[in-house]
Design an enzyme around this catalytic site. Structure first.
Site, PDB file in Angstrom:
ATOM      1  N   THR A 194     -13.704   1.769  48.044  1.00  0.00           N
ATOM      2  CA  THR A 194     -13.411   1.897  49.475  1.00  0.00           C
ATOM      3  C   THR A 194     -13.906   0.632  50.181  1.00  0.00           C
ATOM      4  O   THR A 194     -14.788  -0.063  49.672  1.00  0.00           O
ATOM      5  CB  THR A 194     -14.112   3.114  50.109  1.00  0.00           C
ATOM      6  N   GLU A 338      -9.311   7.388  48.943  1.00  0.00           N
ATOM      7  CA  GLU A 338      -9.456   8.608  48.141  1.00  0.00           C
ATOM      8  C   GLU A 338      -8.137   9.367  48.016  1.00  0.00           C
ATOM      9  O   GLU A 338      -8.029  10.325  47.261  1.00  0.00           O
ATOM     10  CB  GLU A 338     -10.501   9.532  48.787  1.00  0.00           C
ATOM     11  N   LYS A 448     -21.591  10.217  71.687  1.00  0.00           N
ATOM     12  CA  LYS A 448     -22.084  11.465  72.279  1.00  0.00           C
ATOM     13  C   LYS A 448     -22.797  11.124  73.573  1.00  0.00           C
ATOM     14  O   LYS A 448     -23.864  10.533  73.579  1.00  0.00           O
ATOM     15  CB  LYS A 448     -23.036  12.162  71.305  1.00  0.00           C
ATOM     16  N   TRP A 453     -18.259  14.542  73.962  1.00  0.00           N
ATOM     17  CA  TRP A 453     -17.899  13.613  72.890  1.00  0.00           C
ATOM     18  C   TRP A 453     -16.819  12.675  73.410  1.00  0.00           C
ATOM     19  O   TRP A 453     -15.791  13.123  73.904  1.00  0.00           O
ATOM     20  CB  TRP A 453     -17.355  14.379  71.687  1.00  0.00           C
TER      21      TRP A 453
HETATM   22  P1  ADP Z   1     -13.011   2.886  54.493  1.00  0.00           P
HETATM   23  O1  ADP Z   1     -13.225   4.382  54.538  1.00  0.00           O
HETATM   24  O2  ADP Z   1     -14.103   2.189  53.827  1.00  0.00           O
HETATM   25  O3  ADP Z   1     -12.585   2.291  55.817  1.00  0.00           O
HETATM   26  P2  ADP Z   1     -10.288   3.166  53.650  1.00  0.00           P
HETATM   27  O4  ADP Z   1      -9.513   1.942  53.586  1.00  0.00           O
HETATM   28  O5  ADP Z   1     -10.057   4.188  52.631  1.00  0.00           O
HETATM   29  O6  ADP Z   1     -11.771   2.709  53.566  1.00  0.00           O
HETATM   30  O7  ADP Z   1     -10.122   3.743  55.110  1.00  0.00           O
HETATM   31  C1  ADP Z   1      -9.753   5.036  55.425  1.00  0.00           C
HETATM   32  C2  ADP Z   1     -10.022   5.301  56.863  1.00  0.00           C
HETATM   33  O8  ADP Z   1      -9.341   4.381  57.705  1.00  0.00           O
HETATM   34  C3  ADP Z   1      -9.553   6.651  57.339  1.00  0.00           C
HETATM   35  O9  ADP Z   1     -10.475   7.652  57.034  1.00  0.00           O
HETATM   36  C4  ADP Z   1      -9.403   6.439  58.833  1.00  0.00           C
HETATM   37  O10 ADP Z   1     -10.617   6.611  59.510  1.00  0.00           O
HETATM   38  C5  ADP Z   1      -8.995   5.010  58.931  1.00  0.00           C
HETATM   39  N1  ADP Z   1      -7.535   4.952  59.121  1.00  0.00           N
HETATM   40  C6  ADP Z   1      -6.575   4.720  58.229  1.00  0.00           C
HETATM   41  N2  ADP Z   1      -5.354   4.746  58.791  1.00  0.00           N
HETATM   42  C7  ADP Z   1      -5.548   5.017  60.097  1.00  0.00           C
HETATM   43  C8  ADP Z   1      -4.680   5.206  61.217  1.00  0.00           C
HETATM   44  N3  ADP Z   1      -3.375   5.085  61.131  1.00  0.00           N
HETATM   45  N4  ADP Z   1      -5.254   5.504  62.403  1.00  0.00           N
HETATM   46  C9  ADP Z   1      -6.584   5.609  62.536  1.00  0.00           C
HETATM   47  N5  ADP Z   1      -7.449   5.442  61.525  1.00  0.00           N
HETATM   48  C10 ADP Z   1      -6.942   5.160  60.316  1.00  0.00           C
END
Ligand code: ADP
Length: 551
Positions: A194, A338, A448, A453
């Site tokens: 990740t 994931e 918060k 929120w």
């Molecule tokens: P990391 O969790 O380290 O950032 P990832 O590349 O797997 O790695 O990122 C997934 C996260 O990115 C998601 O859980 C979300 O929070 C964010 N994300 C992905 N696509 C979008 C989107 N279209 N809009 C908002 N957030 C997004």
């Protein structure tokens, strides 16, 4: 929940008459090469552009497989790539898993100590790296010189790495066919960490089966909808969750595949789109913001470009509107490492046909769920929250291409996965009656304030509609009275001017007072992760005493 995804397996049912041939990358490869032998792979390579057919690609993949075996790579071994989106990287995507080994796509933008950590954690035996990245590979290697790892350079290196082998030399003279082994569909094929927005990088090992199913799912017309006639340019890096599956979905459908290498600057992207008549592309919002700005400034359009898939972080509504005005369909998508990664795509549902107001509302959301994803929304007590478009809950997912644990990381697994496989995404969302999901925020990014929120995403989206702002990143800062208050770090567009008071005044009819940032801070650039996402924890750290210092 007894569903298609249930972990309960019935015994004693009548065995079917169907083949149980394993799903996997080989099936994608063999179909692509046989059904579309004349389709093209085009890649920048140094100053040149190379192009060859799927058939020629098939021959090079076989040569690479022989070369890997000659280097001693065995089933289950991890082979790292440290590379841009280029044709040699694509060859690794197929050859490594098809001999039963695992391709670990290392994020080239991580710091050397993080690279050294994940090479070690993954147990990589060989690193294939692009010549232009020699310095970064050397820096990571210097931190673990005793690893005994082999290095293979792809392309001509200016400052060669001592003892590194040369990719083309390894392939030369190897046979152009390979007797591919049958591989258990549950075996690991690819490994990706990740991007560490919210902690240390965690590894996800994708199986042949999950990769195949994910590839089919992204090609559905209401998902990405890649077509044989497309000329597909993946801007999303192949070191970031398998470029969202494009190397598999693209070849499965027979699309021409265009690879940009390091030219991800707007001029480079526009040039490639024009030269190669790109019809379809995918990438994070920042790339398209820059492309949009250049197109607008030059009064230019990209008539061949029909569709962009944009995700990885929230697609600002203003960007979607601007791209549409330029004649480009921008489709919002959401996913996670994931999840292989695609979870939702913003397809336009027929039920909205006669509801123009709803169409406007829905198109900005993250989209509707992929059929291979099962989901739940839960509150803090773990109770299910209704999908009414208003109630917020943390999103949990499970499915054919969703991980059930991290690679060799029991602590992180325990935190994120339920014993029955449900994965806590860490994203807080709503899902409405039509099935459109909208991310309100990441659990850790909520602000918060005085018992309320505040969604940092909502405030950012509003700010990004300001004509003078190039980017805005909103985060919570500890506050003596309110617990936390929102602060916005913003980047001004070149040649634009605006001060804090003007921006706050502009916000007054757009946000409630309690949602409005207490401070607007002008900075040169927003700190980002290796894949271009805002690194909020760095800003939170940098400004953590903003309100306490001020008394
Ligand atoms: P990391 O969790 O380290 O950032 P990832 O590349 O797997 O790695 O990122 C997934 C996260 O990115 C998601 O859980 C979300 O929070 C964010 N994300 C992905 N696509 C979008 C989107 N279209 N809009 C908002 N957030 C997004």
């Amino acid at each position: 929940m007894a569903t298609l995804f249930s972990s309960e397996v019935l015994g004693g049912t009548l065995p079917s008459t169907m083949s149980d041939q394993p799903l996997g990358i080989r099936a994608i490869f063999e179909h692509a090469v046989r059904a579309h032998p004349r389709k093209e792979i085009v890649s920048r390579d140094g100053a040149a552009v190379v192009r060859f057919t799927y058939a020629a690609f098939g021959r090079r993949v076989a040569q690479l497989a022989h070369a890997l075996r000659a280097l001693g790579v065995r089933p289950g071994d991890r082979v790292a790539s440290f590379a841009w989106n280029g044709h040699r990287h694509l060859e690794l995507y197929y050859a490594v898993p098809m001999i039963g080994a695992v391709l670990h796509t290392v994020n080239i933008r991580l710091f050397p100590d993080q690279v050294a950590y994940i090479l070690d954690h993954a147990g990589d035996r060989i690193v294939f790296y692009d010549a232009s990245l020699t310095k970064a590979v050397k820096a990571a290697h210097a931190l673990a010189p005793e690893s005994g790892r082999m290095f293979v350079t792809m392309g001509a290196a200016v400052e060669p790495f001592d003892g590194a082998l040369d990719y083309e030399t390894l392939l030369a003279g190897e046979p152009e066919t390979y007797d591919w082994p049958e591989i258990d569909e549950r075996a690991a094929a690819l490994l990706c960490y990740t991007s560490a927005t919210t902690g240390d990088p965690k590894g996800v090992l994708f199986s042949h089966r999950s990769t195949y199913i994910h590839a089919l799912a992204i090609c559905l017309p209401d998902a990405m909808g890649i077509r044989e006639r497309d000329r597909l340019l993946p801007i999303v890096p192949m070191f970031h969750v398998n470029a969202w599956g494009a190397p598999f979905g693209g070849l499965l459908t027979g699309a021409d595949f265009i690879l940009p290498m390091e030219r991800l600057d707007p001029a480079g992207v526009i040039e490639l789109c024009e030269q190669e008549q790109v019809t379809f592309s995918a990438g994070v919002p920042t790339v398209w913001m820059a492309v949009r700005d250049v197109l607008k400034a030059q009064g230019k359009k990209l008539p061949a470009l029909r569709k962009l898939i944009i995700g990885g972080s929230a697609l600002p509504p203003a960007l979607l509107d601007d791209l549409e005005a330029l004649g480009i369909e921008a489709v919002h998508a959401w996913g996670m490492t994931e999840m292989s990664p695609i979870g939702t795509v913003n397809t336009y549902l027929s039920e909205l046909d006669d509801k123009p107001e709803l169409q406007k509302r829905e198109r900005y959301k993250q989209g509707v769920f992929s059929p291979i994803v099962q989901w739940r929304l839960i509150d803090e007590l773990g109770n299910d929250v209704p999908a009414d478009g208003v109630s917020r809950g943390e999103l949990l997912v499970r499915g054919f291409a969703v991980a059930k644990q991290y690679y060799d990381n029991a602590d992180a697994t325990e935190l994120a996965f339920e014993p029955d496989g449900w994965f806590h995404t860490g994203d807080v969302c709503t899902v409405d009656e039509y099935g459109y999901m909208e991310i309100v925020d990441r659990v850790k990014d909520f602000i918060k304030s005085g018992g309320e929120w505040i969604s940092s995403v909502e405030v950012e989206n509003t700010l990004m509609g300001h004509p003078s702002l190039k980017e805005a990143c909103v985060f919570g800062v500890p506050h003596p009275k309110w617990q936390e208050r929102p602060v916005a770090a913003v980047v001004l567009r070149e040649t634009h001017d605006a001060d804090e008071a003007a921006i706050l005044a502009w916000l007054t009819d757009k946000l409630a007072k309690w949602q409005t940032p207490d401070r607007i801070i002008f900075i040169e650039a927003i700190p980002r992760t290796g894949v271009g996402k805002f690194l909020k924890r760095e800003l939170r750290e940098r400004y953590k005493t903003l309100f306490t210092d001020a008394g």
